[in-house]
Design a protein around this motif. Structure first.
Motif, PDB file in Angstrom:
ATOM      1  N   GLY A 114     -21.787 -73.732 -25.652  1.00 22.00           N
ATOM      2  CA  GLY A 114     -21.375 -73.030 -24.446  1.00 22.00           C
ATOM      3  C   GLY A 114     -22.286 -71.869 -24.113  1.00 22.00           C
ATOM      4  O   GLY A 114     -22.969 -71.321 -24.980  1.00 22.00           O
ATOM      5  N   VAL A 115     -22.266 -71.501 -22.835  1.00 23.87           N
ATOM      6  CA  VAL A 115     -23.036 -70.361 -22.332  1.00 23.87           C
ATOM      7  C   VAL A 115     -22.187 -69.615 -21.326  1.00 23.87           C
ATOM      8  O   VAL A 115     -21.517 -70.227 -20.475  1.00 23.87           O
ATOM      9  N   ARG A 116     -22.219 -68.307 -21.425  1.00 23.53           N
ATOM     10  CA  ARG A 116     -21.658 -67.429 -20.387  1.00 23.53           C
ATOM     11  C   ARG A 116     -22.756 -66.468 -19.966  1.00 23.53           C
ATOM     12  O   ARG A 116     -23.353 -65.800 -20.824  1.00 23.53           O
ATOM     13  N   ALA A 117     -23.029 -66.418 -18.679  1.00 29.49           N
ATOM     14  CA  ALA A 117     -24.078 -65.541 -18.156  1.00 29.49           C
ATOM     15  C   ALA A 117     -23.502 -64.685 -17.042  1.00 29.49           C
ATOM     16  O   ALA A 117     -22.657 -65.139 -16.260  1.00 29.49           O
ATOM     17  N   SER A 118     -23.951 -63.429 -16.974  1.00 23.96           N
ATOM     18  CA  SER A 118     -23.436 -62.527 -15.942  1.00 23.96           C
ATOM     19  C   SER A 118     -24.024 -62.832 -14.580  1.00 23.96           C
ATOM     20  O   SER A 118     -23.433 -62.467 -13.554  1.00 23.96           O
ATOM     21  N   SER A 119     -25.183 -63.513 -14.530  1.00 29.35           N
ATOM     22  CA  SER A 119     -25.760 -63.919 -13.250  1.00 29.35           C
ATOM     23  C   SER A 119     -26.761 -65.035 -13.486  1.00 29.35           C
ATOM     24  O   SER A 119     -27.279 -65.200 -14.592  1.00 29.35           O
ATOM     25  N   VAL A 120     -27.007 -65.804 -12.433  1.00 25.92           N
ATOM     26  CA  VAL A 120     -27.986 -66.886 -12.499  1.00 25.92           C
ATOM     27  C   VAL A 120     -28.714 -66.948 -11.160  1.00 25.92           C
ATOM     28  O   VAL A 120     -28.109 -66.780 -10.103  1.00 25.92           O
ATOM     29  N   GLU A 121     -30.031 -67.138 -11.223  1.00 25.98           N
ATOM     30  CA  GLU A 121     -30.861 -67.255 -10.033  1.00 25.98           C
ATOM     31  C   GLU A 121     -31.488 -68.638 -10.007  1.00 25.98           C
ATOM     32  O   GLU A 121     -32.040 -69.099 -11.016  1.00 25.98           O
ATOM     33  N   THR A 135     -33.023 -68.777 -13.827  1.00 23.59           N
ATOM     34  CA  THR A 135     -33.092 -67.525 -14.589  1.00 23.59           C
ATOM     35  C   THR A 135     -31.687 -66.998 -14.814  1.00 23.59           C
ATOM     36  O   THR A 135     -30.919 -66.829 -13.862  1.00 23.59           O
ATOM     37  N   LEU A 136     -31.334 -66.752 -16.066  1.00 27.04           N
ATOM     38  CA  LEU A 136     -30.009 -66.253 -16.432  1.00 27.04           C
ATOM     39  C   LEU A 136     -30.138 -64.848 -17.009  1.00 27.04           C
ATOM     40  O   LEU A 136     -31.092 -64.558 -17.733  1.00 27.04           O
ATOM     41  N   ARG A 137     -29.167 -64.017 -16.715  1.00 31.46           N
ATOM     42  CA  ARG A 137     -29.130 -62.653 -17.234  1.00 31.46           C
ATOM     43  C   ARG A 137     -27.778 -62.413 -17.913  1.00 31.46           C
ATOM     44  O   ARG A 137     -26.770 -62.982 -17.526  1.00 31.46           O
ATOM     45  N   GLY A 138     -27.817 -61.528 -18.919  1.00 29.00           N
ATOM     46  CA  GLY A 138     -26.590 -61.239 -19.658  1.00 29.00           C
ATOM     47  C   GLY A 138     -26.020 -62.480 -20.317  1.00 29.00           C
ATOM     48  O   GLY A 138     -24.843 -62.798 -20.149  1.00 29.00           O
ATOM     49  N   VAL A 139     -26.851 -63.170 -21.107  1.00 24.99           N
ATOM     50  CA  VAL A 139     -26.495 -64.472 -21.653  1.00 24.99           C
ATOM     51  C   VAL A 139     -25.798 -64.332 -23.012  1.00 24.99           C
ATOM     52  O   VAL A 139     -26.270 -63.617 -23.889  1.00 24.99           O
ATOM     53  N   ASP A 140     -24.683 -65.025 -23.157  1.00 25.37           N
ATOM     54  CA  ASP A 140     -23.954 -65.122 -24.420  1.00 25.37           C
ATOM     55  C   ASP A 140     -23.789 -66.610 -24.713  1.00 25.37           C
ATOM     56  O   ASP A 140     -23.092 -67.316 -23.979  1.00 25.37           O
ATOM     57  N   ALA A 141     -24.447 -67.124 -25.767  1.00 29.04           N
ATOM     58  CA  ALA A 141     -24.412 -68.548 -26.094  1.00 29.04           C
ATOM     59  C   ALA A 141     -23.745 -68.758 -27.445  1.00 29.04           C
ATOM     60  O   ALA A 141     -23.788 -67.891 -28.318  1.00 29.04           O
ATOM     61  N   ALA A 297     -30.799 -60.745 -23.113  1.00 31.69           N
ATOM     62  CA  ALA A 297     -30.671 -60.054 -21.828  1.00 31.69           C
ATOM     63  C   ALA A 297     -31.075 -60.951 -20.668  1.00 31.69           C
ATOM     64  O   ALA A 297     -30.423 -60.951 -19.614  1.00 31.69           O
ATOM     65  N   VAL A 298     -32.147 -61.709 -20.825  1.00 28.96           N
ATOM     66  CA  VAL A 298     -32.632 -62.558 -19.737  1.00 28.96           C
ATOM     67  C   VAL A 298     -33.404 -63.730 -20.318  1.00 28.96           C
ATOM     68  O   VAL A 298     -34.074 -63.598 -21.349  1.00 28.96           O
ATOM     69  N   LEU A 299     -33.282 -64.881 -19.687  1.00 26.07           N
ATOM     70  CA  LEU A 299     -34.091 -66.036 -20.073  1.00 26.07           C
ATOM     71  C   LEU A 299     -34.273 -66.929 -18.855  1.00 26.07           C
ATOM     72  O   LEU A 299     -33.425 -66.972 -17.961  1.00 26.07           O
ATOM     73  N   THR A 300     -35.411 -67.637 -18.839  1.00 24.27           N
ATOM     74  CA  THR A 300     -35.694 -68.625 -17.810  1.00 24.27           C
ATOM     75  C   THR A 300     -35.837 -69.976 -18.492  1.00 24.27           C
ATOM     76  O   THR A 300     -36.588 -70.115 -19.459  1.00 24.27           O
ATOM     77  N   ALA A 301     -35.086 -70.963 -18.021  1.00 20.82           N
ATOM     78  CA  ALA A 301     -35.063 -72.258 -18.671  1.00 20.82           C
ATOM     79  C   ALA A 301     -34.790 -73.339 -17.632  1.00 20.82           C
ATOM     80  O   ALA A 301     -34.520 -73.052 -16.456  1.00 20.82           O
ATOM     81  N   THR A 302     -34.846 -74.576 -18.073  1.00 27.36           N
ATOM     82  CA  THR A 302     -34.506 -75.714 -17.206  1.00 27.36           C
ATOM     83  C   THR A 302     -33.298 -76.422 -17.796  1.00 27.36           C
ATOM     84  O   THR A 302     -33.096 -76.446 -19.014  1.00 27.36           O
ATOM     85  N   PRO A 303     -32.456 -77.038 -16.945  1.00 25.49           N
ATOM     86  CA  PRO A 303     -31.260 -77.711 -17.454  1.00 25.49           C
ATOM     87  C   PRO A 303     -31.551 -78.780 -18.499  1.00 25.49           C
ATOM     88  O   PRO A 303     -30.752 -78.981 -19.427  1.00 25.49           O
TER      89      PRO A 303
END
Length: 306
Positions: A114-121, A135-141, A297-303
């Motif tokens: 699971g992933v919870r993120a505070s925002s996604v672009e 791009t996801l910010r505030g990521v908790d996996a 804090a931030v990561l950029t990834a692909t599904p």
């Protein structure tokens, strides 16, 4: 002859007109909300399908995008929140004597990611495509094993997980006591053979059933364990036998076997990699589950790399 009396019904007409306007505006707002909700649902489904491009995702994950109304966030490509829950992800079983990962008994081990993120672009072009970066910010996996799959990992297939109540409050240990998770003092209960040994792998590479089905001497016991993360895996360390106040097993274990029994409940559990390569740092119990988790804090990834 009595003259006709004319009654002015202007107030009534005004009320009817106001009511009609209210009904029309309400219907319009409800329609817009419905359309917006449908668009959001389609977007969540598209992201869910994109995530199935990841090799280890066997079933469509549950996806929730934050933000209302949806269209304004879709226009800007920024959503204030994302939650992904992927169940049924295959996890390697414990290694055999050669260090080769095995299946868990006759059944594959399954974990939840699971992933919870505070925002996604996500840009509008090819949004939610398997190879389109987000791009996801505030990521908790996290990666989670329930008690059934954890028991398969340890070859204790009747294993149960519990969080004991505080020493001064018998019968609790749940949300009412504010104990939603713990890293130490976690209660594990299961059956082991006496003397306690880990079953040897069968010739087909799988492990035989645990001591629950063992014909010889065995004991069902409860032990207290500490949880930690070592090299990206869950480390379980049994520290003592549990004596209460929670309901627990009281199997008789001879003194010469006690340390060996604790060792049977200890070990390194090969958890699957966290989503998008987030590094795990914490291990804890949550109800009857055990999970490892990490934050970034931030990561950029692909599904397709989930």
């Amino acid at each position: 002859m009595t003259p006709a009396v004319h009654i002015d019904d202007s107030p009534g007409r005004a009320r009817r007109a106001l009511l009609a306007t209210i009904v029309l505006v309400t219907a319009l707002i409800a329609g817009l909300v419905t359309v917006d909700t449908i668009r959001a649902g389609r977007s969540e489904h598209a992201l869910s399908q994109a995530l199935t491009a990841a090799p280890r995702v066997m079933f469509e994950p549950e996806v929730t995008l934050g933000g209302f109304p949806y269209w304004t966030h879709a226009r800007d490509g920024r959503f204030p929140g994302l939650t992904v829950t992927a169940r049924g992800v295959r996890a390697d079983g414990p290694p055999d004597l050669r260090g080769v990962p095995q299946t868990c008994g006759t059944t594959a081990c399954r974990a939840e990611l699971g992933v919870r993120a505070s925002s996604v672009e996500a840009g509008a072009a090819n949004r939610w495509h398997g190879t389109s970066p987000i791009t996801l910010r505030g990521v908790d996996a996290y990666a989670k094993l329930d008690s059934v799959n954890l028991g398969r990992m340890l070859d204790i297939t009747d294993l149960s997980v519990n969080t004991p109540a505080p020493a001064d409050r018998a019968g609790g240990g749940g949300p009412g006591d504010g104990l939603l998770e713990r890293t130490s003092g976690v209660l594990l209960t299961g059956t082991v053979s006496l003397p306690p040994t880990r079953p040897s792998p069968r010739t087909d590479g799988t492990h035989p059933p645990s001591a629950r089905d063992f014909a010889g001497d065995k004991a069902r016991v409860s032990v207290v364990v500490d949880l930690s993360v070592v090299d990206g895996q869950l480390q379980i360390t049994a520290t003592d036998f549990y004596r209460g106040p929670e309901e627990h097993a009281r199997g008789e274990v001879a003194a010469q076997y006690r340390q060996a029994v604790l060792q049977r409940f200890s070990g390194r559990v090969p958890y699957p990699r966290l989503p998008w390569g987030v590094v795990p740092t914490v291990a804890n119990s949550a109800g009857s589950d055990v999970l490892i988790s990490g934050k970034t804090a931030v990561l950029t990834a692909t599904p397709d790399r989930f």
